[in-house]
Write a protein that holds these residues in place. Structure first.
Motif, PDB file in Angstrom:
ATOM      1  N   GLN A   9      44.475  38.386  37.180  1.00 38.52           N
ATOM      2  CA  GLN A   9      44.129  37.083  36.312  1.00 38.52           C
ATOM      3  C   GLN A   9      44.707  35.859  37.128  1.00 38.52           C
ATOM      4  O   GLN A   9      44.543  34.893  37.275  1.00 38.52           O
ATOM      5  CB  GLN A   9      44.143  37.212  34.991  1.00 38.52           C
ATOM      6  N   ASN A  10      46.210  35.909  37.057  1.00 38.32           N
ATOM      7  CA  ASN A  10      46.936  35.057  37.603  1.00 38.32           C
ATOM      8  C   ASN A  10      46.915  34.631  38.965  1.00 38.32           C
ATOM      9  O   ASN A  10      46.799  33.385  39.338  1.00 38.32           O
ATOM     10  CB  ASN A  10      48.572  35.452  37.607  1.00 38.32           C
ATOM     11  N   LYS A  13      43.808  32.598  39.238  1.00 38.38           N
ATOM     12  CA  LYS A  13      44.126  31.381  38.755  1.00 38.38           C
ATOM     13  C   LYS A  13      44.861  30.277  39.733  1.00 38.38           C
ATOM     14  O   LYS A  13      44.480  29.200  40.085  1.00 38.38           O
ATOM     15  CB  LYS A  13      45.125  31.402  37.545  1.00 38.38           C
ATOM     16  N   ASN A  14      45.613  31.335  40.486  1.00 37.36           N
ATOM     17  CA  ASN A  14      46.490  30.674  41.531  1.00 37.36           C
ATOM     18  C   ASN A  14      45.363  30.055  42.730  1.00 37.36           C
ATOM     19  O   ASN A  14      45.338  28.884  43.248  1.00 37.36           O
ATOM     20  CB  ASN A  14      47.400  31.434  42.153  1.00 37.36           C
ATOM     21  N   LEU A  16      42.399  29.465  42.481  1.00 34.65           N
ATOM     22  CA  LEU A  16      41.196  28.445  42.045  1.00 34.65           C
ATOM     23  C   LEU A  16      42.017  27.264  42.057  1.00 34.65           C
ATOM     24  O   LEU A  16      41.343  26.077  42.473  1.00 34.65           O
ATOM     25  CB  LEU A  16      40.970  28.729  40.644  1.00 34.65           C
ATOM     26  N   ALA A  17      43.332  27.290  41.864  1.00 28.36           N
ATOM     27  CA  ALA A  17      43.937  25.810  41.983  1.00 28.36           C
ATOM     28  C   ALA A  17      44.100  25.149  43.175  1.00 28.36           C
ATOM     29  O   ALA A  17      44.174  24.200  43.496  1.00 28.36           O
ATOM     30  CB  ALA A  17      45.445  26.180  41.362  1.00 28.36           C
ATOM     31  N   ARG A  29      35.507  33.054  43.631  1.00 30.01           N
ATOM     32  CA  ARG A  29      34.911  33.815  42.470  1.00 30.01           C
ATOM     33  C   ARG A  29      34.242  35.013  43.079  1.00 30.01           C
ATOM     34  O   ARG A  29      34.509  36.120  42.364  1.00 30.01           O
ATOM     35  CB  ARG A  29      33.652  33.002  42.234  1.00 30.01           C
ATOM     36  N   GLU A  67      37.106  35.171  31.285  1.00 30.47           N
ATOM     37  CA  GLU A  67      38.086  34.173  31.526  1.00 30.47           C
ATOM     38  C   GLU A  67      38.256  33.655  32.896  1.00 30.47           C
ATOM     39  O   GLU A  67      38.352  32.425  33.323  1.00 30.47           O
ATOM     40  CB  GLU A  67      39.679  34.781  31.322  1.00 30.47           C
ATOM     41  N   ILE A  68      38.016  34.475  33.942  1.00 34.50           N
ATOM     42  CA  ILE A  68      37.931  34.105  35.263  1.00 34.50           C
ATOM     43  C   ILE A  68      36.879  33.228  35.534  1.00 34.50           C
ATOM     44  O   ILE A  68      36.971  32.066  36.112  1.00 34.50           O
ATOM     45  CB  ILE A  68      37.931  35.495  36.452  1.00 34.50           C
ATOM     46  N   ASP A  71      37.655  29.863  34.262  1.00 34.16           N
ATOM     47  CA  ASP A  71      38.530  29.188  34.958  1.00 34.16           C
ATOM     48  C   ASP A  71      37.904  28.579  36.138  1.00 34.16           C
ATOM     49  O   ASP A  71      38.266  27.544  36.813  1.00 34.16           O
ATOM     50  CB  ASP A  71      39.575  30.113  35.857  1.00 34.16           C
ATOM     51  N   GLU A  74      36.142  25.574  34.953  1.00 40.67           N
ATOM     52  CA  GLU A  74      37.229  24.292  34.945  1.00 40.67           C
ATOM     53  C   GLU A  74      37.518  23.909  36.332  1.00 40.67           C
ATOM     54  O   GLU A  74      37.514  22.569  36.491  1.00 40.67           O
ATOM     55  CB  GLU A  74      38.338  24.770  34.330  1.00 40.67           C
ATOM     56  N   ALA A  75      37.737  24.800  37.200  1.00 41.31           N
ATOM     57  CA  ALA A  75      38.145  24.366  38.764  1.00 41.31           C
ATOM     58  C   ALA A  75      36.874  23.361  39.215  1.00 41.31           C
ATOM     59  O   ALA A  75      37.218  22.512  40.114  1.00 41.31           O
ATOM     60  CB  ALA A  75      38.097  25.518  39.761  1.00 41.31           C
TER      61      ALA A  75
END
Ligand code: DAH
Length: 349
Positions: A9-10, A13-14, A16-17, A29, A67-68, A71, A74-75
């Motif tokens: 998950q982390n 997130k990274n 995607l950022a 994705r 959650e992904i 994310d 949101e991205a």
């Protein structure tokens, strides 16, 4: 495994950022949630786990997926979509695939450029409008015509040069492609008793060698007015009024004696050159005048052909070239431009 899932998950997130476009986000994705993605690899191991572990990991994995996904959404929202989306006017595609699987309803629709009428059609419409104001009706006749209407009824003798093969397109059975719209005069007079006031726009055909001034198909407008006591004065008035409305008040008109088989007397009508203000240029052959139409008083033989009494009725007729008028108005020096369908030319009108 639990830890692996948290790590995953982390990492997601990274990643995607760092993603800067819809395409990159989509890549992230699929690398996590796709069929061959990291999450699926972990899920594949679930069947070998103990029942409690199965329940725990299964639940976690599902939560992770949700959650992904969130994310990812949101991205996408963080992206500046205006620069991301292909510009429609540049002719690029805007399907969901091109935009990384996202269909953005707020995008402008595909705008097609508006078309408009061909300049020749515009001229014909304007001439129709002017003659309608002068009380003329608009009539039409066939483009494939009988020799009778194109020549005989118009008092064109058998030996006239315009009847030669190299001046007229002949078909079978005494049919031809009309070489003039004067044919329509005859057809209307056959059907109607005087008074007649008509114009007839349409295509005409001649086997001329194509050059800057000649085309094998072009457009004419024929005019005819018949009544008791119609005189050359009326002809001058109607044509001068037309010219003033079409070209403007400053344009002068002159009548030169000429000959046509269907009119007597006949005239060729010139206007002062609108391109050079009658000073002399290549369009007017440095004479200051340009011929725009032929005209005259209807020959009694034509009236006889249609059964009008030449002792009772008189009339005038005229024929003008639509391409010629359009060229003069816009300063176009090559008739072929009208028929090449080149958008760069046509879009200027
Ligand atoms: N039909 C002639 C041509 O094609 C043009 C014309 C001249 C028509 C004089 C007329 C006329 O009605 O009176 O050249």
């Amino acid at each position: 495994m639990q830890e692996q899932l948290v790590d995953l998950q982390n990492q997601a997130k990274n990643d995607l950022a760092k993603a800067k476009s819809l395409k990159e986000i989509e890549e992230v994705r699929t690398s996590y949630l796709g069929r061959k993605g990291a999450l699926n690899n972990i899920m594949k191991r679930i069947p070998g786990l103990s029942p409690e572990q199965k329940a725990l990991i299964g639940k976690l994995a599902n939560k992770l997926k949700v959650e992904i996904d969130r994310d990812v959404e949101e991205a996408i929202k963080r992206l500046d979509l205006t620069s991301e989306v292909p510009l429609v006017m540049k002719g690029e595609k805007t399907t969901a695939q091109d935009t990384g699987g996202v269909f953005d309803l707020t995008l402008p629709g595909k705008r097609k450029p508006y078309g408009h009428l061909h300049p020749i059609t515009q001229t014909i419409n304007e001439i129709k409008r002017i003659f309608c104001m002068l009380g003329f009706a608009v009539e039409y006749g066939p483009e494939v015509e009988q020799e009778y209407y194109n020549f005989d009824a118009l008092n064109v003798p058998q030996e006239h040069p315009s009847r030669e093969d190299f001046d007229t397109f002949y078909l079978d059975n005494k049919l031809l492609l009309r070489s003039q719209t004067s044919t329509v005069q005859i057809r209307i007079m056959e059907k109607k008793k005087p008074p007649v006031r008509m114009i007839a726009p349409g295509k005409v055909f001649r086997p001329d060698t194509v050059d800057a001034r000649h085309a094998s198909m072009f457009h004419q407008i024929e005019g005819l007015m018949v009544d008791e006591e119609v005189s050359f004065r009326d002809l001058k008035f109607v044509l001068t009024s037309f010219s003033e409305i079409y070209f403007g008040q400053d344009i002068k008109m002159r009548f030169r004696p000429s000959f046509f088989p269907f009119t007597e007397p006949s005239a060729e009508v010139d206007i002062s050159c609108s391109i050079c203000n009658a000073k002399g240029c290549s369009v007017c052959s440095y004479s200051g005048w340009v011929e725009v139409l032929g005209a005259g008083m209807v020959d009694p033989n034509v009236f006889e052909a249609v059964g009008y009494d030449p002792e009772k009725y008189t009339g005038f007729a005229f024929g003008l070239g639509v391409e010629r008028l359009t060229m003069l108005r816009y300063g176009i020096d090559d008739i072929r431009l009208f028929f090449e369908n080149d958008i760069r030319f046509l879009s200027q009108f």
